[in-house]
Write a protein that holds these residues in place. Structure first.
Motif, PDB file in Angstrom:
ATOM      1  N   GLU A 178       6.809   7.260  -5.376  1.00 41.17           N
ATOM      2  CA  GLU A 178       6.326   8.559  -5.836  1.00 41.17           C
ATOM      3  C   GLU A 178       6.802   9.697  -4.948  1.00 41.17           C
ATOM      4  O   GLU A 178       7.120  10.797  -5.435  1.00 41.17           O
ATOM      5  N   THR A 179       6.874   9.438  -3.646  1.00 38.78           N
ATOM      6  CA  THR A 179       7.222  10.503  -2.692  1.00 38.78           C
ATOM      7  C   THR A 179       8.671  10.458  -2.237  1.00 38.78           C
ATOM      8  O   THR A 179       9.112  11.327  -1.482  1.00 38.78           O
ATOM      9  N   GLY A 180       9.415   9.444  -2.668  1.00 40.79           N
ATOM     10  CA  GLY A 180      10.806   9.317  -2.237  1.00 40.79           C
ATOM     11  C   GLY A 180      10.944   8.941  -0.774  1.00 40.79           C
ATOM     12  O   GLY A 180      11.922   9.303  -0.121  1.00 40.79           O
ATOM     13  N   THR A 181       9.975   8.183  -0.251  1.00 38.93           N
ATOM     14  CA  THR A 181       9.968   7.797   1.163  1.00 38.93           C
ATOM     15  C   THR A 181      10.614   6.429   1.344  1.00 38.93           C
ATOM     16  O   THR A 181      10.219   5.469   0.666  1.00 38.93           O
ATOM     17  N   PRO A 182      11.583   6.284   2.244  1.00 35.29           N
ATOM     18  CA  PRO A 182      12.171   4.967   2.502  1.00 35.29           C
ATOM     19  C   PRO A 182      11.111   3.992   3.008  1.00 35.29           C
ATOM     20  O   PRO A 182      10.268   4.343   3.843  1.00 35.29           O
ATOM     21  N   LEU A 183      11.176   2.756   2.514  1.00 32.70           N
ATOM     22  CA  LEU A 183      10.199   1.719   2.863  1.00 32.70           C
ATOM     23  C   LEU A 183      10.919   0.446   3.259  1.00 32.70           C
ATOM     24  O   LEU A 183      11.892   0.043   2.619  1.00 32.70           O
ATOM     25  N   ILE A 184      10.416  -0.178   4.312  1.00 29.07           N
ATOM     26  CA  ILE A 184      10.905  -1.498   4.718  1.00 29.07           C
ATOM     27  C   ILE A 184       9.700  -2.361   5.028  1.00 29.07           C
ATOM     28  O   ILE A 184       8.674  -1.867   5.516  1.00 29.07           O
ATOM     29  N   ALA A 185       9.794  -3.644   4.727  1.00 29.40           N
ATOM     30  CA  ALA A 185       8.712  -4.586   5.015  1.00 29.40           C
ATOM     31  C   ALA A 185       9.141  -5.513   6.147  1.00 29.40           C
ATOM     32  O   ALA A 185      10.219  -6.116   6.085  1.00 29.40           O
ATOM     33  N   ARG A 221       2.729  12.998   2.369  1.00 24.58           N
ATOM     34  CA  ARG A 221       3.128  14.408   2.277  1.00 24.58           C
ATOM     35  C   ARG A 221       2.456  15.246   3.368  1.00 24.58           C
ATOM     36  O   ARG A 221       3.116  16.047   4.047  1.00 24.58           O
ATOM     37  N   ASP A 222       1.149  15.067   3.539  1.00 21.63           N
ATOM     38  CA  ASP A 222       0.390  15.899   4.473  1.00 21.63           C
ATOM     39  C   ASP A 222       0.830  15.673   5.919  1.00 21.63           C
ATOM     40  O   ASP A 222       0.833  16.615   6.726  1.00 21.63           O
ATOM     41  N   GLU A 223       1.180  14.413   6.259  1.00 19.55           N
ATOM     42  CA  GLU A 223       1.531  14.086   7.640  1.00 19.55           C
ATOM     43  C   GLU A 223       3.032  14.120   7.907  1.00 19.55           C
ATOM     44  O   GLU A 223       3.467  13.830   9.025  1.00 19.55           O
ATOM     45  N   GLY A 224       3.815  14.473   6.904  1.00 14.69           N
ATOM     46  CA  GLY A 224       5.257  14.550   7.103  1.00 14.69           C
ATOM     47  C   GLY A 224       5.900  13.209   7.409  1.00 14.69           C
ATOM     48  O   GLY A 224       6.847  13.138   8.207  1.00 14.69           O
ATOM     49  N   ILE A 225       5.417  12.161   6.780  1.00 10.06           N
ATOM     50  CA  ILE A 225       5.968  10.823   7.005  1.00 10.06           C
ATOM     51  C   ILE A 225       7.351  10.738   6.357  1.00 10.06           C
ATOM     52  O   ILE A 225       7.518  11.049   5.172  1.00 10.06           O
ATOM     53  N   THR A 226       8.332  10.305   7.135  1.00 10.81           N
ATOM     54  CA  THR A 226       9.698  10.180   6.625  1.00 10.81           C
ATOM     55  C   THR A 226      10.126   8.735   6.396  1.00 10.81           C
ATOM     56  O   THR A 226      11.075   8.486   5.650  1.00 10.81           O
ATOM     57  N   HIS A 227       9.439   7.778   7.061  1.00 11.08           N
ATOM     58  CA  HIS A 227       9.769   6.358   6.926  1.00 11.08           C
ATOM     59  C   HIS A 227       8.471   5.548   6.982  1.00 11.08           C
ATOM     60  O   HIS A 227       7.581   5.868   7.777  1.00 11.08           O
TER      61      HIS A 227
END
Length: 247
Positions: free
Chosen positions: A88-95, A60-66
């Motif tokens: 929790e933050t609704g951020t798209p994640l890929i491994a 949230r603090d760093e404005g991470i979108t992906h």
């Protein structure tokens, strides 16, 4: 777009270089286990986040979108935290996760679930053992001190080891010829390894096959379901960019 790469692997470094060339806003994060990590062409942070809540706050603090999880396949806690924080933050994640090694003809593997099972699989009679598992996992082997252990670390150990051992300080990738020479020179009779996959650490597995040595192979930890790919190209497509820059 602002991406966070959870790194520490050769694949993560390749991804960082590709993202930098594509001029994508991104941060590369090291877990902090290595004292002299490789330089990256992106802004870099070192150290933990403080669990799931700390990682969610950072997003949230760093404005991470992906988020791209390109950590070691055995960095299970970090990978689990990434899944939970992104949920929790609704951020798209890929491994970005390399495939595990497969047993091939001539391999003498004893496959086990974890480090404690690897200790139990070692013989009771004294033997020369190469532990290729990282320094944070060696303590359980103190229960079998009769063996002559060889360890290999990227950095010299700062604290006393839990048992007597011969320590090699070296950074991979390693060659088949070099691994064969090392195993022969030290009279290694057993190898304990994690199924990390990839090419950078495979030489010891190929060398063990060539010498007919048994390998106690620790299986990968189970992780939560997540989107997983095996190449930097796949990650870049997920981010909406091509690796054919300038084409």
């Amino acid at each position: 777009m602002r991406a966070l790469i959870l790194g520490g692997t050769a694949d993560a470094s390749l991804l960082a270089a590709t993202i930098a060339r594509a001029q994508i806003d991104a941060v590369y994060s090291y877990g902090g286990r290595t004292r002299a990590p490789a330089d990256q062409p992106l802004p870099t942070r070192i150290g933990g986040f403080g669990g799931v809540s700390g990682l969610a706050d950072y997003i949230r603090d760093e404005g991470i979108t992906h988020m791209i999880d390109a950590t070691h396949p055995f960095a299970a806690e970090m990978s689990r935290n990434a899944v939970a924080a992104c949920a929790e933050t609704g951020t798209p994640l890929i491994a970005l996760e390399r495939m595990p090694w497969d047993r091939t003809q001539g391999d003498n593997w004893i496959e086990v679930a974890d480090v404690n099972a690897a200790v139990a699989a070692l013989p009771d009679t004294p033997a020369n053992v190469f532990l290729a598992i990282g320094r944070q996992h060696i303590a359980p082997f103190a229960s079998k001190p009769q063996h002559a252990y060889t360890l290999r670390f990227v950095d010299p150990p700062e604290a006393p080891l839990p048992f007597a051992a011969d320590v090699i300080v070296s950074r991979g990738p390693f060659t088949l010829e070099g691994e064969l020479e090392m195993l022969r020179a030290r009279g290694i009779a057993w190898i304990v390894a994690r199924n990390s996959g990839g090419d950078g650490a495979r030489a010891k597995i190929d060398a063990a096959r060539g010498l007919g040595l048994p390998v106690i192979m620790i299986s990968r930890p189970r992780l939560p379901e997540r989107l997983r790919v095996e190449s930097v190209t796949d990650v870049m497509q997920w981010l909406g960019h091509s690796t054919r820059l300038g084409a």
